[in-house]
Design a protein around this motif. Structure first.
Motif, PDB file in Angstrom:
ATOM      1  N   LEU A  55       0.220  -1.166   0.332  1.00 46.43           N
ATOM      2  CA  LEU A  55      -0.023   0.432  -0.655  1.00 46.43           C
ATOM      3  C   LEU A  55       0.898   0.938   0.057  1.00 46.43           C
ATOM      4  O   LEU A  55       0.592   2.444  -0.495  1.00 46.43           O
ATOM      5  CB  LEU A  55      -0.897  -0.117   1.571  1.00 46.43           C
ATOM      6  CG  LEU A  55      -2.090  -0.631   1.138  1.00 46.43           C
ATOM      7  CD1 LEU A  55      -2.723  -0.992   2.339  1.00 46.43           C
ATOM      8  CD2 LEU A  55      -3.306  -0.756  -0.004  1.00 46.43           C
ATOM      9  N   VAL A 104       0.178   5.443   6.548  1.00 43.52           N
ATOM     10  CA  VAL A 104      -1.152   4.894   6.783  1.00 43.52           C
ATOM     11  C   VAL A 104      -1.795   3.891   6.161  1.00 43.52           C
ATOM     12  O   VAL A 104      -2.955   3.367   6.400  1.00 43.52           O
ATOM     13  CB  VAL A 104      -2.019   6.130   5.523  1.00 43.52           C
ATOM     14  CG1 VAL A 104      -3.066   6.078   5.097  1.00 43.52           C
ATOM     15  CG2 VAL A 104      -1.730   7.526   5.378  1.00 43.52           C
ATOM     16  N   ALA A 105      -0.410   3.130   5.911  1.00 45.25           N
ATOM     17  CA  ALA A 105      -1.023   1.718   4.964  1.00 45.25           C
ATOM     18  C   ALA A 105      -0.576   0.929   6.686  1.00 45.25           C
ATOM     19  O   ALA A 105      -1.691   0.201   6.846  1.00 45.25           O
ATOM     20  CB  ALA A 105       0.524   1.272   4.246  1.00 45.25           C
ATOM     21  N   LEU A 123      -4.301   1.415   7.951  1.00 47.04           N
ATOM     22  CA  LEU A 123      -4.978  -0.013   7.522  1.00 47.04           C
ATOM     23  C   LEU A 123      -5.047  -1.102   7.807  1.00 47.04           C
ATOM     24  O   LEU A 123      -5.498  -2.180   7.656  1.00 47.04           O
ATOM     25  CB  LEU A 123      -5.485   0.475   5.884  1.00 47.04           C
ATOM     26  CG  LEU A 123      -5.758   1.906   5.498  1.00 47.04           C
ATOM     27  CD1 LEU A 123      -5.363   1.749   3.544  1.00 47.04           C
ATOM     28  CD2 LEU A 123      -6.768   1.714   5.373  1.00 47.04           C
ATOM     29  N   TYR A 174      -7.951  -3.276   9.193  1.00 48.54           N
ATOM     30  CA  TYR A 174      -8.421  -3.595   8.247  1.00 48.54           C
ATOM     31  C   TYR A 174      -7.953  -5.071   7.501  1.00 48.54           C
ATOM     32  O   TYR A 174      -7.605  -5.097   6.684  1.00 48.54           O
ATOM     33  CB  TYR A 174      -8.992  -3.448   7.458  1.00 48.54           C
ATOM     34  CG  TYR A 174      -9.974  -1.746   7.472  1.00 48.54           C
ATOM     35  CD1 TYR A 174     -10.969  -2.140   8.351  1.00 48.54           C
ATOM     36  CD2 TYR A 174      -9.594  -0.676   7.758  1.00 48.54           C
ATOM     37  CE1 TYR A 174     -11.767  -1.364   8.757  1.00 48.54           C
ATOM     38  CE2 TYR A 174     -10.602   0.334   8.272  1.00 48.54           C
ATOM     39  CZ  TYR A 174     -11.886   0.159   8.445  1.00 48.54           C
ATOM     40  OH  TYR A 174     -12.034   1.472   8.894  1.00 48.54           O
ATOM     41  N   ILE A 188      -8.182  -6.825   4.065  1.00 41.14           N
ATOM     42  CA  ILE A 188      -7.153  -6.863   3.035  1.00 41.14           C
ATOM     43  C   ILE A 188      -7.213  -7.776   2.524  1.00 41.14           C
ATOM     44  O   ILE A 188      -7.145  -8.189   1.162  1.00 41.14           O
ATOM     45  CB  ILE A 188      -6.425  -5.782   3.426  1.00 41.14           C
ATOM     46  CG1 ILE A 188      -7.414  -4.259   3.696  1.00 41.14           C
ATOM     47  CG2 ILE A 188      -5.599  -5.764   2.405  1.00 41.14           C
ATOM     48  CD1 ILE A 188      -6.219  -3.274   4.381  1.00 41.14           C
TER      49      ILE A 188
END
Length: 292
Positions: A234, A262-263, A266, A270, A274
């Motif tokens: 990501l 940010v990755a 995530l 999640y 993912i």
């Protein structure tokens, strides 16, 4: 005791409370984001003068607590009621009450972002130790995100303790096992360090700072090695897209740390979803044993 039981029973109330705590902590993060890079630069200058055997500079005391917050234009001390998260900025209409100089909108935006992410974290993880550790990661990540954007620095005084705290969380199996965290920290560091060293040897230029290696090691320590493929993919894809845009606009250098952060967020929130999505789209159960 009754209050704690209510927080367990009512996740919405707990999330709202953590959102309010996040707003308050966001005000402190504004101080950290501004002052910590200045403190790091002063320490580097002091160390350099010491190595060169130069006379040390006498500077006024400056840390996260001293001096008190002041308007940079008129040097007027900011009173406590002018320092309430978001509300004070709105009440003052974004201007200093003394000289009427504009107060940057980034301050209430950081407070709002911290409050919102704290609310989301509490809602997602619920009452318990996992939420507590996740909040620490989120708050530290916000500080590193903004500092890297402002200065292209990822201070060791946040990153290195963050790695050790990730190991502590792994010891209690908060997000990952200790074995997976140890592998994650090592692999996370080497995943960017080795390509960067090869690039430097070939081109003679540095393509990535060592802070990015340590930052990926931090997420590896917190989430285990299983989260690293998501984070690397990501961050690399999003960083490449932004890189292409900046090249077309003149090729200004930009920090990579925010993409990793940010990755990493995530992956923390999640990761299961993912991997399940990737497994469904590829027909391969690549995420079946991940994030145990």
């Amino acid at each position: 005791m009754m209050t704690l039981d209510l927080l367990r029973i009512h996740p919405g109330a707990f999330a709202v409370m953590m959102g309010i705590v996040g707003l308050l902590f966001g005000s402190f993060l504004n101080v950290v984001i501004y002052r910590l890079p200045v403190m790091v630069q002063r320490e580097l200058r002091r160390d350099a003068r010491d190595v060169l055997d130069l006379e040390l500079e006498i500077q006024p005391r400056f840390n996260l607590a001293v001096p008190n917050s002041r308007c940079p234009c008129c040097d007027r001390a900011i009173r406590p009621w002018e320092n309430l998260p978001v509300l004070s900025w709105l009440a003052l209409r974004g201007r200093c009450s003394g000289c009427q100089a504009k107060i940057s909108v980034r301050y209430p935006l950081i407070e709002l972002a911290t409050g919102l992410l704290s609310f989301i974290t509490a809602w997602h993880f619920g009452y318990g130790p996992q939420c507590l550790f996740a909040l620490v990661m989120v708050w530290g990540g916000i500080a590193l995100f903004m500092i890297d954007i402002d200065t292209m620095l990822l201070p060791d005084c946040i990153v290195l303790p963050g790695i050790w705290l990730g190991m502590v969380s792994a010891y209690f199996s908060i997000f990952s096992s200790l074995d997976n965290a140890l592998i994650g920290a090592c692999v996370g560091y080497l995943a960017f360090a080795i390509p960067a060293c090869v690039f430097s040897l070939i081109t003679g230029r540095s393509g990535m700072g060592a802070g990015d290696f340590k930052l990926l090691a931090l997420f590896g320590a917190w989430l285990g090695w299983q989260a690293l493929p998501i984070i690397v993919l990501l961050s690399a894809v999003s960083g490449a897209i932004i890189g292409l845009i900046t090249v077309r606009r003149g090729g200004e250098p930009y920090p990579f740390g925010p993409f990793i952060i940010v990755a990493g967020f995530l992956a923390m929130f999640y990761g299961h979803e993912i991997y399940a999505m990737c497994s469904h789209s590829t027909g391969v159960a690549i995420g079946a044993k991940f994030f145990d």
